[in-house]
Design an enzyme around this catalytic site. Structure first.
Site, PDB file in Angstrom:
ATOM      1  CG  ASP A 153      11.623  34.166  14.577  1.00  0.00           C
ATOM      2  OD1 ASP A 153      12.742  34.607  14.835  1.00  0.00           O
ATOM      3  OD2 ASP A 153      11.345  33.562  13.502  1.00  0.00           O
ATOM      4  CB  ALA A 183      15.002  41.158  12.108  1.00  0.00           C
ATOM      5  N   GLY A 240      20.936  39.092  20.645  1.00  0.00           N
ATOM      6  CA  GLY A 240      21.957  39.078  19.605  1.00  0.00           C
ATOM      7  C   GLY A 240      21.420  39.692  18.333  1.00  0.00           C
ATOM      8  N   GLY A 271      22.867  40.737  14.562  1.00  0.00           N
ATOM      9  CA  GLY A 271      23.940  40.845  13.565  1.00  0.00           C
ATOM     10  C   GLY A 271      25.051  39.832  13.705  1.00  0.00           C
ATOM     11  CB  CYS A 295      23.689  37.688  10.153  1.00  0.00           C
ATOM     12  SG  CYS A 295      23.078  39.315  10.531  1.00  0.00           S
TER      13      CYS A 295
HETATM   14  P1  IMP Z   1      24.134  31.058  13.550  1.00  0.00           P
HETATM   15  O1  IMP Z   1      23.862  30.062  14.635  1.00  0.00           O
HETATM   16  O2  IMP Z   1      25.401  31.808  13.755  1.00  0.00           O
HETATM   17  O3  IMP Z   1      24.063  30.440  12.200  1.00  0.00           O
HETATM   18  O4  IMP Z   1      22.995  32.176  13.667  1.00  0.00           O
HETATM   19  C1  IMP Z   1      21.620  31.865  13.653  1.00  0.00           C
HETATM   20  C2  IMP Z   1      20.834  33.101  14.040  1.00  0.00           C
HETATM   21  O5  IMP Z   1      20.967  34.133  13.058  1.00  0.00           O
HETATM   22  C3  IMP Z   1      19.337  32.874  14.128  1.00  0.00           C
HETATM   23  O6  IMP Z   1      18.939  32.238  15.306  1.00  0.00           O
HETATM   24  C4  IMP Z   1      18.783  34.285  13.978  1.00  0.00           C
HETATM   25  O7  IMP Z   1      18.785  34.987  15.191  1.00  0.00           O
HETATM   26  C5  IMP Z   1      19.787  34.939  13.043  1.00  0.00           C
HETATM   27  N1  IMP Z   1      19.320  35.007  11.646  1.00  0.00           N
HETATM   28  C6  IMP Z   1      18.610  34.102  10.937  1.00  0.00           C
HETATM   29  N2  IMP Z   1      18.446  34.498   9.667  1.00  0.00           N
HETATM   30  C7  IMP Z   1      19.040  35.696   9.564  1.00  0.00           C
HETATM   31  C8  IMP Z   1      19.211  36.631   8.468  1.00  0.00           C
HETATM   32  O8  IMP Z   1      18.820  36.413   7.338  1.00  0.00           O
HETATM   33  N3  IMP Z   1      19.875  37.777   8.782  1.00  0.00           N
HETATM   34  C9  IMP Z   1      20.342  38.041  10.029  1.00  0.00           C
HETATM   35  N4  IMP Z   1      20.252  37.189  11.052  1.00  0.00           N
HETATM   36  C10 IMP Z   1      19.596  36.024  10.822  1.00  0.00           C
END
Ligand code: IMP
Length: 367
Positions: A140, A142, A191, A193, A198
């Site tokens: 895992d 970025a 995915g 950004g 994020c």
């Molecule tokens: P959400 O479901 O839209 O809240 O997105 C969650 C996803 O954002 C995670 O599974 C990661 O891939 C990504 N992510 C987690 N933490 C960060 C961060 O601090 N910056 C950018 N992407 C993140």
């Protein structure tokens, strides 16, 4: 016939995000929402009844969430933002919950690890203890389309003699997907950004809408032909069941989500009172708050690429999983899809204008 295959939007030069497109209903012979089969393989040994995965984030997936997701037909990837000893205790906790359950489903054990020397030690530690219990490991980071990642995939494969399926990511392009598949990944998180917490796109100008990345990875997989069994997992920006359905219809085998599970009873973290409401923290793993907590602050020359927020307390994660499954089953009846591959083949998309999008929300409730 109304609508076009989703690939044509990308080929036409308009990389779509979830709110840009909608699936056109077709003539259907499905008479009950129970008929469609929503099962999907994430890795060759992990088949999910509901292809939704809770994200390996420290405010989303600890032992409680991993067990709840797994025992209800989804999957939770255990986060890595703790010591290897703490992560091992969390694995033991899931195993204990599995042993005690009276339900028919057991949670799969899938811990997340990072890359580099310390993370190799983390993996060795977990592998020595739980060799026979690990269903997969998630590498895992970025920027998954990187030499670091490829080296780590090959290393895990070497030390396990290829016995542990690897979920790797994140990547944003079909080329990145193929590189990780060639290195040995069984599933790739797609995915960059798009996550709700994020800031990568704002801080760096880098990113691709998650749906557009899924389309690109699906085309690359189809055109390559060698990696049909390597799963595409859409990750970032899933807000509604509709985003989940559009991801699957565009070629994803599953989705990963953070925000929709944050603030549930099973998510890690304290319940706090804020302006009279009960909330839990939900934070990006590259946020300043996480850097402050885990790494003694932001290093000079770096910036936070995530934010921290509060989410009002929700109910159990099960209800969310159930709602997403309900949305998917209904979409499958609208498109005469008995399986997810039918959904992919039968879905034709139209582009939404801003007024069409506005009309799509339940506008009757607006004051
Ligand atoms: P959400 O479901 O839209 O809240 O997105 C969650 C996803 O954002 C995670 O599974 C990661 O891939 C990504 N992510 C987690 N933490 C960060 C961060 O601090 N910056 C950018 N992407 C993140």
């Amino acid at each position: 016939m109304m609508g076009e295959p989703i690939q044509s939007f990308l080929e036409g030069g308009d990389p779509p995000s979830f709110d840009d497109v909608m699936i056109v209903p077709t003539y259907s012979e499905i008479r009950s929402r129970k008929e469609p089969d929503t099962k999907s393989f994430v890795t060759p040994n992990i088949e999910l009844e509901v292809p939704v995965i809770s994200s390996p984030m420290d405010t989303v997936t600890g032992a409680k969430m991993a067990f709840s997701m797994g025992s209800n037909g989804g999957l939770g990837i255990l986060h890595r933002f703790m010591s290897k000893e703490e992560q091992a205790l969390a694995v033991e906790d899931i195993l204990r919950k599995n042993a005690e359950t009276t339900g028919s489903r057991l949670a799969k054990i899938v811990p997340a690890i990072g890359v580099g020397r310390d993370e190799k030690q983390r993996f060795n530690y977990l592998y020595e203890r739980f060799k026979n219990s690990l269903s997969a490991v998630a590498i895992d980071i970025a920027n998954g389309d990187s030499s670091y990642m490829i080296e780590m995939i090959k290393w895990v494969d070497l030390v396990t003699s290829g016995n542990i399926p690897i979920i790797a990511g994140n990547v944003a392009t079909g080329e990145g997907f193929i590189r990780l598949a060639e290195a040995g990944a069984s599933a790739v998180r797609v995915g960059i950004g798009g996550g709700s917490i994020c800031k990568t796109r704002i801080m760096t100008g880098v990113g691709v809408p998650t749906l557009a990345s899924v389309i690109d990875c699906y085309s690359a997989r189809k055109n390559n032909g060698n990696f049909d069994s390597v799963s595409i997992i859409a990750d970032g920006g899933i807000r509604y069941p509709a985003d989940f359905v559009k991801s699957l219809a565009a070629g994803a085998d599953a989705v990963i989500a953070g925000r929709i599970f944050a603030g549930t009873i099973e998510s890690p973290g304290e319940v706090i009172s804020l302006n009279g409401r009960k909330v839990k923290v939900y934070r990006g793993m590259a946020s300043k708050e996480v850097q402050d907590d885990k790494r003694g602050g932001l290093k000079p020359g770096t910036c936070a690429e995530g934010v921290s927020t509060h989410i009002p307390l929700k109910g159990k994660a099960y209800y969310i999983l159930n709602e997403f499954c309900g949305g998917l089953r209904s979409a499958m009846t609208y498109t005469n899809s008995y399986s997810l591959s039918d959904l992919r083949n039968n879905s034709r998309f139209i582009k939404l204008t801003p007024s069409a999008l506005d009309e799509s929300h339940a506008f009757g409730t607006r004051k």
